[in-house]
Design a protein around this motif. Structure first.
Motif, PDB file in Angstrom:
ATOM      1  N   LEU A 258       0.826  -1.204   0.000  1.00 32.23           N
ATOM      2  CA  LEU A 258       0.000   0.000   0.000  1.00 32.23           C
ATOM      3  C   LEU A 258       0.860   1.253   0.000  1.00 32.23           C
ATOM      4  N   GLN A 259       2.015   1.203   0.686  1.00 23.58           N
ATOM      5  CA  GLN A 259       2.866   2.388   0.762  1.00 23.58           C
ATOM      6  C   GLN A 259       3.420   2.787  -0.606  1.00 23.58           C
ATOM      7  N   VAL A 262       0.796   4.970  -1.996  1.00 24.26           N
ATOM      8  CA  VAL A 262       0.858   6.284  -1.353  1.00 24.26           C
ATOM      9  C   VAL A 262       2.024   7.090  -1.904  1.00 24.26           C
ATOM     10  N   ALA A 267      -4.393   9.028  -4.598  1.00 21.03           N
ATOM     11  CA  ALA A 267      -5.357   9.377  -3.554  1.00 21.03           C
ATOM     12  C   ALA A 267      -6.031   8.080  -3.103  1.00 21.03           C
ATOM     13  N   ILE A 268      -5.878   7.729  -1.835  1.00 18.57           N
ATOM     14  CA  ILE A 268      -6.352   6.450  -1.312  1.00 18.57           C
ATOM     15  C   ILE A 268      -7.367   6.701  -0.206  1.00 18.57           C
ATOM     16  N   SER A 269      -8.532   6.093  -0.332  1.00 14.55           N
ATOM     17  CA  SER A 269      -9.538   6.199   0.727  1.00 14.55           C
ATOM     18  C   SER A 269      -9.628   4.927   1.553  1.00 14.55           C
ATOM     19  N   GLN A 312      -3.862   7.732   8.885  1.00 13.33           N
ATOM     20  CA  GLN A 312      -3.485   8.248   7.563  1.00 13.33           C
ATOM     21  C   GLN A 312      -4.711   8.609   6.715  1.00 13.33           C
ATOM     22  N   ILE A 314      -7.062   6.408   5.911  1.00 15.98           N
ATOM     23  CA  ILE A 314      -7.341   5.249   5.063  1.00 15.98           C
ATOM     24  C   ILE A 314      -8.161   4.241   5.860  1.00 15.98           C
ATOM     25  N   ALA A 547      -2.447   6.502 -10.301  1.00 16.96           N
ATOM     26  CA  ALA A 547      -2.382   7.565  -9.292  1.00 16.96           C
ATOM     27  C   ALA A 547      -3.027   8.845  -9.799  1.00 16.96           C
ATOM     28  N   ARG A 551      -6.517  10.907  -8.456  1.00 16.01           N
ATOM     29  CA  ARG A 551      -6.575  12.332  -8.121  1.00 16.01           C
ATOM     30  C   ARG A 551      -7.699  13.030  -8.883  1.00 16.01           C
TER      31      ARG A 551
END
Length: 668
Positions: A258-259, A262, A267-269, A312, A314, A547, A551
């Motif tokens: 996941l990082q 990021v 943009a991660i929800s 974070q 998330i 990514a 956004r």
């Protein structure tokens, strides 16, 4: 509703539109008897019917009864009444058969040659249903739905192939271009036949509770009326609009992966790990361990990780379905408490083969079982543990030969099961005060699922561009289901099903990401065979592209919130067929490869491989501005538009409240 007596029959009109027309030479109603044969293999159904009688009811006698018109149908004049139909002022037709042995009914609805029809639940292959026959039975869609392809042929050999009408979410409701809608209130197997020039034939394997008619002056009003009828969806949680929900299922490695998302600027929800319950390996691929609680070996310290992710911004999401594997810890608890469905011939627990492992069916017709599952499993093991959402899978598998606590035949409960399953999930969410905050999504559905399920997903598309199985089916699915009150729809970015050497390409992932950015929710999936398929974070170009699209999705959040308000107030879906706002433009009626995202955005995703442009039809009655170039075009024409990666064909109607938001998309 208006009933007009004729010399040799009658005519029924709904707001001036002729819906039924009957005469002795051309009867509108047939009754009969049949014996169904149903074989299920892992959610795929082979269904046949031996019809012993199909009787036209040629004689119709009208009378008044407390404001309703009663129609007594008989085989011939002077013969005994076989069926009584009441025409009620609110637009309902109700039926009462003279004999309980009558278990088939056919009704012919007046049609016109140039009529278009839509609906039928969530249809994957054909948005305009005119000219085809659609059985309505919730099932696996099948791996391969085009009988002319090798993929379908290979899947058929394993009993897993499909056809154009197979769907997780059928519903016996259609809308007509004559601006009326018809709904059959039944859970029985039914079918819509739109192949005849002057009538549509409705087939029901039972005497239906009612047939409901709705008529409005505009399609927008008609969609709103249907949304009122079936129930408005719960609101979409606002946290979802912060970005994409990334699907990973690599155990504790998922957090490290996941990082990378990021770091890419995505943009991660949410992080969605369907394997939070553990895995089992089968010939189909990596399957989940169907015991609905945290698997600490695969996800050590998950409770702490959920808290860290929340810091974070998330959310963490998981997975659940209404079955319990026999080798899990919850199965013996449910079996001892009497919460599992039984075999018809004994008190033994009914076991379903899900492909190399067996499961019990939690009997939600038993109120204690439904409460246990909602409160103890979803409430206790999931919501209380910290999950903010989940995939609520497998509502379409109920066997027809199962014995349930309510005593209703499995043939009538099968289609009802997805809605019952949705209610169990909704009740669990409500019990924790999280309606509108927790998000679950389903692929299975039937009448009434709308009032419980906050988000549909399009099911298990193939990882390709094929016409009946791949990326394009998602658009058709969203448009058809959206007309019936399902405002929120999304799909697995990149598809799911990878079999017979069919694997993802970078191009598919990028095109799917582009489309998903202009839907209610962006969510990725690793698929059934993740190790054999390209993943979003395995190609730098694909990841950077993804990514950017996340956004763009986040940038559109104010517009999506506006559309969500419309959904709550007027019942309008976020993804809309072109004709919903351009009903005077006949060119829009059969369009299923592009859609309106709200009133003001037109989206024409690239649905073919190896192309860098596509033809877009711009509806008449408006001017359109290309989002990426700013060029303006008049409506009512086809244009060929360039579509490089990152610039899917998207247009907006200038002069609206969101112009500046749309104009700034080109700077992202």
């Amino acid at each position: 509703m208006k009933v007009i007596a004729l010399a040799d029959g009658f005519e029924i009109q709904a707001a001036g539109r002729t819906v039924l027309r009957h005469s002795s030479a051309h009867p509108c109603l047939f009754i009969g008897r049949g014996e169904a044969d149903v074989q299920m293999q892992r959610g795929n159904f082979a269904i046949s019917d031996y019809v012993s009688e199909r009787i036209p009811l040629r004689s119709a006698t009208l009378s008044q009864d407390d404001g309703d018109v009663q129609v007594r149908f008989a085989v011939s004049e002077g013969a005994p009444t076989e069926l009584l139909m009441a025409v009620r002022e609110e637009g309902h037709l109700t039926f009462q058969a003279a004999s309980d042995s009558i278990n088939r009914l056919w009704l012919r609805v007046a049609a016109t040659k140039d009529e278009h029809v839509w609906g039928g639940g969530e249809q994957m292959s054909y948005f305009d249903m005119r000219g085809r026959h659609f059985p309505l039975w919730t099932s696996e869609p099948g791996v391969g739905r085009d009988k002319s392809t090798q993929l379908t042929w290979m899947a058929d050999q394993a009993g897993a192939g499909g056809d154009y009408f197979h769907t997780n979410y059928p519903q016996p409701t259609f809308l007509s271009s004559r601006r009326y809608a018809l709904h059959v209130e039944t859970t029985a197997y039914s079918a819509f036949d739109f192949r005849h020039a002057d009538f549509h034939e409705i087939e029901v394997w039972a005497v239906p509770d009612a047939i409901e008619l709705f008529a409005c002056d505009t399609f927008i009003d008609l969609v709103g009326v249907l949304s009122d009828r079936f129930g408005r969806q719960p609101p979409l949680p606002d946290w979802v609009l912060n970005g994409a929900i990334v699907g990973l299922k690599q155990g504790s490695e998922s957090f490290d992966r996941l990082q990378a998302f990021v770091a890419s600027g995505a943009a991660i929800s949410g992080l969605w790990c369907e394997d939070w319950v553990g895995l089992r390996i089968t010939s189909f691929g990596k399957r989940l361990f169907w015991d609905w609680k945290w698997n600490a070996e695969r996800y050590p310290g998950l409770d702490q990780k959920i808290t860290e992710l929340a810091g974070q911004g998330i959310r963490f999401l998981g997975y659940v379905n209404p079955y319990l594997c026999v080798d899990g810890s919850l199965f013996p608890v449910a079996e001892q408490a009497g919460y599992l469905a039984k075999r018809q011939d004994s008190d033994a627990t009914y076991l379903v083969d899900f492909g190399e492992f067996d499961c019990g069916v939690v009997d939600f017709t038993n109120p204690d079982a439904a409460h246990w599952f909602a409160d103890t499993i979803i409430g206790g093991e999931m919501l209380d543990f910290g999950l903010s959402g989940w995939m609520a899978d497998f509502g379409e598998y109920l066997p027809t030969d199962v014995r349930l606590a309510n005593g209703v035949d499995g043939m009538l409960m099968h289609n009802a099961w997805p809605t019952i399953w949705a209610k169990v999930n909704a009740d669990a969410v409500a019990s924790r005060g999280k309606t509108g905050e927790a998000l679950f999504f389903m692929r299975a559905g039937y009448t009434g699922v709308q009032r419980y399920c906050p988000l549909l997903w399009a099911g298990d598309q193939s990882v390709d561009f094929t016409r009946h199985d791949g990326i394009g089916t998602v658009v058709c699915a969203a448009l058809s289901s959206g007309l019936l009150g399902n405002a929120y729809h999304h799909s697995d970015i990149g598809g799911y099903t990878s079999l017979f050497g069919n694997v993802r390409t970078a191009e598919l992932l990028m095109r799917w990401s582009e489309m998903a950015a202009f839907t209610a929710v962006m969510r990725s999936h690793e698929g059934n065979r993740p190790d054999q398929n390209l993943q979003l974070d395995q190609d730098p170009e694909v990841l950077a592209h993804f990514a950017r699209m996340t956004r763009i999705y986040r940038h559109l959040a104010p517009y999506i919130r506006f559309l969500a308000t419309e959904a709550s107030g007027a019942g309008l879906p976020l993804q809309r067929p072109l004709f919903l706002h351009h009903e005077d433009d006949a060119r829009t009626y059969a369009e299923q490869t592009q859609y309106l995202f709200g009133r003001d955005l037109l989206v024409a995703p690239v649905l073919e491989a190896g192309v860098s442009s596509r033809t877009v039809y711009l509806p008449s009655g408006a001017d359109w501005t290309h989002v990426w170039s700013g060029d303006s075009f008049a409506g009512g024409q086809d244009i060929e538009i360039s579509a490089p990666f990152g610039q899917p064909p998207v247009f907006y109607r200038p002069g609206g409240d969101h112009d500046s938001l749309f104009q700034s998309l080109r700077t992202l």
